[in-house]
Scaffold this motif. Structure first.
Motif, PDB file in Angstrom:
ATOM      1  N   ARG A 115      -2.880  16.071 -10.995  1.00 26.50           N
ATOM      2  CA  ARG A 115      -1.464  16.005 -11.394  1.00 26.50           C
ATOM      3  C   ARG A 115      -0.943  14.572 -11.255  1.00 26.50           C
ATOM      4  NH1 ARG A 115      -1.980  20.791  -8.707  1.00 26.50           N
ATOM      5  NH2 ARG A 115      -1.170  22.655  -9.716  1.00 26.50           N
ATOM      6  N   ALA A 116      -1.251  13.958 -10.121  1.00 21.40           N
ATOM      7  CA  ALA A 116      -0.705  12.625  -9.830  1.00 21.40           C
ATOM      8  C   ALA A 116      -1.225  11.580 -10.817  1.00 21.40           C
ATOM      9  CB  ALA A 116      -1.062  12.233  -8.398  1.00 21.40           C
ATOM     10  N   PRO A 122       7.039  10.503  -7.669  1.00 19.42           N
ATOM     11  CA  PRO A 122       5.683  10.621  -8.240  1.00 19.42           C
ATOM     12  C   PRO A 122       5.333   9.476  -9.190  1.00 19.42           C
ATOM     13  CG  PRO A 122       6.778  12.753  -8.268  1.00 19.42           C
ATOM     14  CD  PRO A 122       7.811  11.745  -7.840  1.00 19.42           C
ATOM     15  N   ASP A 123       6.356   8.916  -9.819  1.00 23.50           N
ATOM     16  CA  ASP A 123       6.162   7.859 -10.802  1.00 23.50           C
ATOM     17  C   ASP A 123       5.772   6.513 -10.176  1.00 23.50           C
ATOM     18  OD1 ASP A 123       6.169   7.875 -13.529  1.00 23.50           O
ATOM     19  OD2 ASP A 123       7.966   6.604 -13.615  1.00 23.50           O
ATOM     20  N   ALA A 124       5.877   6.423  -8.862  1.00 22.14           N
ATOM     21  CA  ALA A 124       5.499   5.164  -8.196  1.00 22.14           C
ATOM     22  C   ALA A 124       4.045   4.814  -8.489  1.00 22.14           C
ATOM     23  CB  ALA A 124       5.737   5.272  -6.689  1.00 22.14           C
ATOM     24  N   LEU A 125       3.249   5.823  -8.808  1.00 22.31           N
ATOM     25  CA  LEU A 125       1.830   5.545  -9.098  1.00 22.31           C
ATOM     26  C   LEU A 125       1.681   4.652 -10.334  1.00 22.31           C
ATOM     27  CD1 LEU A 125      -0.756   6.395  -7.630  1.00 22.31           C
ATOM     28  CD2 LEU A 125      -1.154   8.015  -9.475  1.00 22.31           C
ATOM     29  N   ASP A 134       4.150  12.750  -4.016  1.00 19.72           N
ATOM     30  CA  ASP A 134       5.132  11.678  -3.946  1.00 19.72           C
ATOM     31  C   ASP A 134       4.433  10.529  -3.212  1.00 19.72           C
ATOM     32  OD1 ASP A 134       7.511  10.173  -3.858  1.00 19.72           O
ATOM     33  OD2 ASP A 134       8.720  11.983  -3.634  1.00 19.72           O
ATOM     34  N   TRP A 135       5.057   9.386  -3.125  1.00 15.19           N
ATOM     35  CA  TRP A 135       4.414   8.206  -2.537  1.00 15.19           C
ATOM     36  C   TRP A 135       5.357   7.504  -1.576  1.00 15.19           C
ATOM     37  CZ3 TRP A 135      -0.662   7.874  -3.415  1.00 15.19           C
ATOM     38  CH2 TRP A 135      -1.148   8.658  -4.463  1.00 15.19           C
ATOM     39  N   THR A 136       4.772   6.966  -0.515  1.00 15.36           N
ATOM     40  CA  THR A 136       5.570   6.269   0.496  1.00 15.36           C
ATOM     41  C   THR A 136       4.794   5.033   0.948  1.00 15.36           C
ATOM     42  OG1 THR A 136       6.817   6.620   2.546  1.00 15.36           O
ATOM     43  CG2 THR A 136       4.624   7.552   2.480  1.00 15.36           C
ATOM     44  N   PRO A 137       5.490   3.950   1.306  1.00 14.24           N
ATOM     45  CA  PRO A 137       4.759   2.765   1.768  1.00 14.24           C
ATOM     46  C   PRO A 137       3.965   3.081   3.041  1.00 14.24           C
ATOM     47  CG  PRO A 137       7.041   2.221   1.259  1.00 14.24           C
ATOM     48  CD  PRO A 137       6.947   3.716   1.230  1.00 14.24           C
ATOM     49  N   ALA A 138       2.722   2.599   3.097  1.00 15.86           N
ATOM     50  CA  ALA A 138       1.879   2.832   4.283  1.00 15.86           C
ATOM     51  C   ALA A 138       2.425   2.054   5.460  1.00 15.86           C
ATOM     52  CB  ALA A 138       0.455   2.392   3.995  1.00 15.86           C
ATOM     53  N   ARG A 139       2.299   2.659   6.632  1.00 14.59           N
ATOM     54  CA  ARG A 139       2.705   1.964   7.857  1.00 14.59           C
ATOM     55  C   ARG A 139       1.429   1.708   8.659  1.00 14.59           C
ATOM     56  NH1 ARG A 139       7.285   6.026   9.889  1.00 14.59           N
ATOM     57  NH2 ARG A 139       5.511   7.406   9.610  1.00 14.59           N
ATOM     58  N   VAL A 140       1.080   0.462   8.816  1.00 12.49           N
ATOM     59  CA  VAL A 140      -0.159   0.122   9.521  1.00 12.49           C
ATOM     60  C   VAL A 140      -0.061   0.617  10.952  1.00 12.49           C
ATOM     61  CG1 VAL A 140      -1.595  -1.787  10.366  1.00 12.49           C
ATOM     62  CG2 VAL A 140      -0.686  -1.832   8.048  1.00 12.49           C
ATOM     63  N   VAL A 180       0.853  -1.191   0.000  1.00 13.36           N
ATOM     64  CA  VAL A 180       0.000   0.000   0.000  1.00 13.36           C
ATOM     65  C   VAL A 180       0.887   1.238   0.000  1.00 13.36           C
ATOM     66  CG1 VAL A 180      -1.762   1.288   1.270  1.00 13.36           C
ATOM     67  CG2 VAL A 180      -1.830  -1.215   1.246  1.00 13.36           C
ATOM     68  N   LEU A 181       0.628   2.138  -0.942  1.00 18.92           N
ATOM     69  CA  LEU A 181       1.353   3.409  -0.996  1.00 18.92           C
ATOM     70  C   LEU A 181       0.408   4.539  -0.606  1.00 18.92           C
ATOM     71  CD1 LEU A 181       3.322   3.075  -4.381  1.00 18.92           C
ATOM     72  CD2 LEU A 181       3.922   2.224  -2.096  1.00 18.92           C
ATOM     73  N   VAL A 182       0.901   5.506   0.143  1.00 19.90           N
ATOM     74  CA  VAL A 182       0.093   6.678   0.508  1.00 19.90           C
ATOM     75  C   VAL A 182       0.817   7.945   0.045  1.00 19.90           C
ATOM     76  CG1 VAL A 182      -1.068   5.554   2.456  1.00 19.90           C
ATOM     77  CG2 VAL A 182       1.086   6.762   2.848  1.00 19.90           C
ATOM     78  N   PRO A 183       0.041   9.020  -0.208  1.00 20.58           N
ATOM     79  CA  PRO A 183       0.662  10.220  -0.787  1.00 20.58           C
ATOM     80  C   PRO A 183       1.366  11.100   0.231  1.00 20.58           C
ATOM     81  CG  PRO A 183      -1.692  10.568  -0.518  1.00 20.58           C
ATOM     82  CD  PRO A 183      -1.413   9.146  -0.087  1.00 20.58           C
ATOM     83  N   VAL A 184       2.388  11.772  -0.265  1.00 24.12           N
ATOM     84  CA  VAL A 184       3.070  12.840   0.473  1.00 24.12           C
ATOM     85  C   VAL A 184       2.981  14.060  -0.438  1.00 24.12           C
ATOM     86  CG1 VAL A 184       5.283  13.641   1.363  1.00 24.12           C
ATOM     87  CG2 VAL A 184       4.644  11.222   1.596  1.00 24.12           C
ATOM     88  N   THR A 185       2.406  15.143   0.062  1.00 24.25           N
ATOM     89  CA  THR A 185       2.179  16.319  -0.783  1.00 24.25           C
ATOM     90  C   THR A 185       3.442  17.175  -0.858  1.00 24.25           C
ATOM     91  OG1 THR A 185      -0.073  16.281   0.051  1.00 24.25           O
ATOM     92  CG2 THR A 185       0.579  18.231  -1.192  1.00 24.25           C
ATOM     93  N   LEU A 186       3.891  17.433  -2.076  1.00 18.85           N
ATOM     94  CA  LEU A 186       5.096  18.238  -2.272  1.00 18.85           C
ATOM     95  C   LEU A 186       4.730  19.720  -2.361  1.00 18.85           C
ATOM     96  CD1 LEU A 186       6.970  15.975  -4.875  1.00 18.85           C
ATOM     97  CD2 LEU A 186       7.118  15.940  -2.366  1.00 18.85           C
ATOM     98  N   ASP A 187       5.727  20.576  -2.286  1.00 17.39           N
ATOM     99  CA  ASP A 187       5.493  22.023  -2.267  1.00 17.39           C
ATOM    100  C   ASP A 187       4.739  22.522  -3.510  1.00 17.39           C
ATOM    101  OD1 ASP A 187       6.583  22.553   0.192  1.00 17.39           O
ATOM    102  OD2 ASP A 187       8.607  22.835  -0.588  1.00 17.39           O
ATOM    103  N   ASP A 188       4.919  21.841  -4.640  1.00 13.86           N
ATOM    104  CA  ASP A 188       4.246  22.299  -5.869  1.00 13.86           C
ATOM    105  C   ASP A 188       2.901  21.588  -6.072  1.00 13.86           C
ATOM    106  OD1 ASP A 188       4.977  19.745  -6.506  1.00 13.86           O
ATOM    107  OD2 ASP A 188       6.071  20.261  -8.331  1.00 13.86           O
ATOM    108  N   TRP A 189       2.377  20.982  -5.008  1.00  9.09           N
ATOM    109  CA  TRP A 189       1.088  20.285  -5.035  1.00  9.09           C
ATOM    110  C   TRP A 189       1.098  19.029  -5.896  1.00  9.09           C
ATOM    111  CZ3 TRP A 189      -2.289  21.825  -1.415  1.00  9.09           C
ATOM    112  CH2 TRP A 189      -2.195  23.149  -0.952  1.00  9.09           C
TER     113      TRP A 189
END
Ligand SMILES: Nc1nc2c(c(=O)[nH]1)N(C=O)[C@@H](CNc1ccc(C(=O)N[C@@H](CCC(=O)O)C(=O)O)cc1)CN2
Ligand SMILES: Nc1ncnc2c1ncn2[C@@H]1O[C@H](COP(=O)(O)OP(=O)(O)OP(=O)(O)O)[C@@H](O)[C@H]1O
Length: 207
Positions: free
Chosen positions: A155-156, A123-126, A91-97, A79-88
């Motif tokens: 954008r994503a 961003p390309d992880a999507l 990015d994506w990071t693995p979810a931590r239950v 599971v990947l969850v989003p991290v919002t970058l300064d330009d909206w």
């Protein structure tokens, strides 16, 4: 086209959502998380091995995703969850239950989050996701979606695998009976799941 512009509509829908959520008992809220999870799991390709699924970390008024993330991870999916970058962009990071769902805030920037030791996948992880679950204030029968207004998901979603279904999560009652405004940059969703477990598929790409 709706009579209200997106900003006005967002204002109305946020207020309605606050009232809707305030009226939920803890039991109903828990049931909502379970119903959403079961319905979304129906979109994960069966018997195809572990999948990668993009999910959002729900804020208190949003359709809750904690149970969904827990069940996906338990079933061996990534599971990947989003991290919002300064330009909206996202990015994506693995979810931590255990940390997902009902966090008080969603940071706009990576700064505090990288300090927590998150791995940013880019961003390309999507593009590697088999299913993309997105937040929405409302969705209509054509798959037009109104989000929080940053344009982050539009954008994503440019990075997604076109074969991967994009599913919006909404509370019961947030399926718009009239078409939502759709601008050229808006990426329609393929379907939606509600907090009562109702599943819908967009009738066509054209709004
Ligand atoms: N749970 C969750 N995560 C998500 C989103 C979401 O809708 N829900 N996003 C969906 O895109 C992205 C983050 N989008 C955000 C959109 C607005 C603000 C924000 O701070 N809004 C201000 C008002 C900004 C304005 O209207 O000018 C606020 O709420 O005070 C933060 C993040 C990615 N992560
Ligand atoms: N692909 C894009 N590239 C550049 N700007 C974009 C893109 N998509 C959206 N935007 C800009 O983002 C702003 C918000 O867009 P919109 O109102 O559609 O947000 P939203 O879809 O409701 O929010 P979100 O996607 O964050 O949930 C608009 O000003 C729009 O021009």
């Amino acid at each position: 086209m709706s009579a209200l512009d997106k900003g006005d509509l967002r204002h109305v829908l946020r207020r309605e959502r606050r009232e809707r959520v305030a009226a939920l008992t803890p039991a109903r809220r828990e049931a909502a998380g379970a119903a959403l999870a079961s319905a979304v799991l129906g979109f994960v390709p069966p018997d195809a091995g572990p999948a990668t699924v993009a999910v959002y970390e729900s804020l208190p008024d949003e359709p809750p995703t904690g149970e969904l993330v827990r069940r996906l991870v338990e079933a061996g999916h990534t599971v990947l969850v989003p991290v919002t970058l300064d330009d909206w962009s996202l990015d994506w990071t693995p979810a931590r239950v255990g940390t997902v769902a009902d966090r008080a805030t969603t940071s706009r920037t990576t700064r505090e989050q990288t300090a927590e030791g998150l791995t940013l996948l880019g961003p390309d992880a999507l593009a590697r996701c088999d299913l993309v679950v997105v937040p929405a204030l409302a969705v209509d029968a054509h798959g037009s979606r109104l989000g929080q207004g940053g344009g982050c998901y539009d954008r994503a979603l440019a990075h997604r695998d076109p074969a991967a279904p994009v599913i919006a999560l909404v509370h019961d009652g947030e399926l718009s009976p009239t078409p939502l405004p759709r601008e050229p940059h808006d990426v329609p969703v393929d379907g939606w799941v509600t907090t009562t477990g109702e599943v819908g598929r967009a009738s066509s790409a054209g709004g």
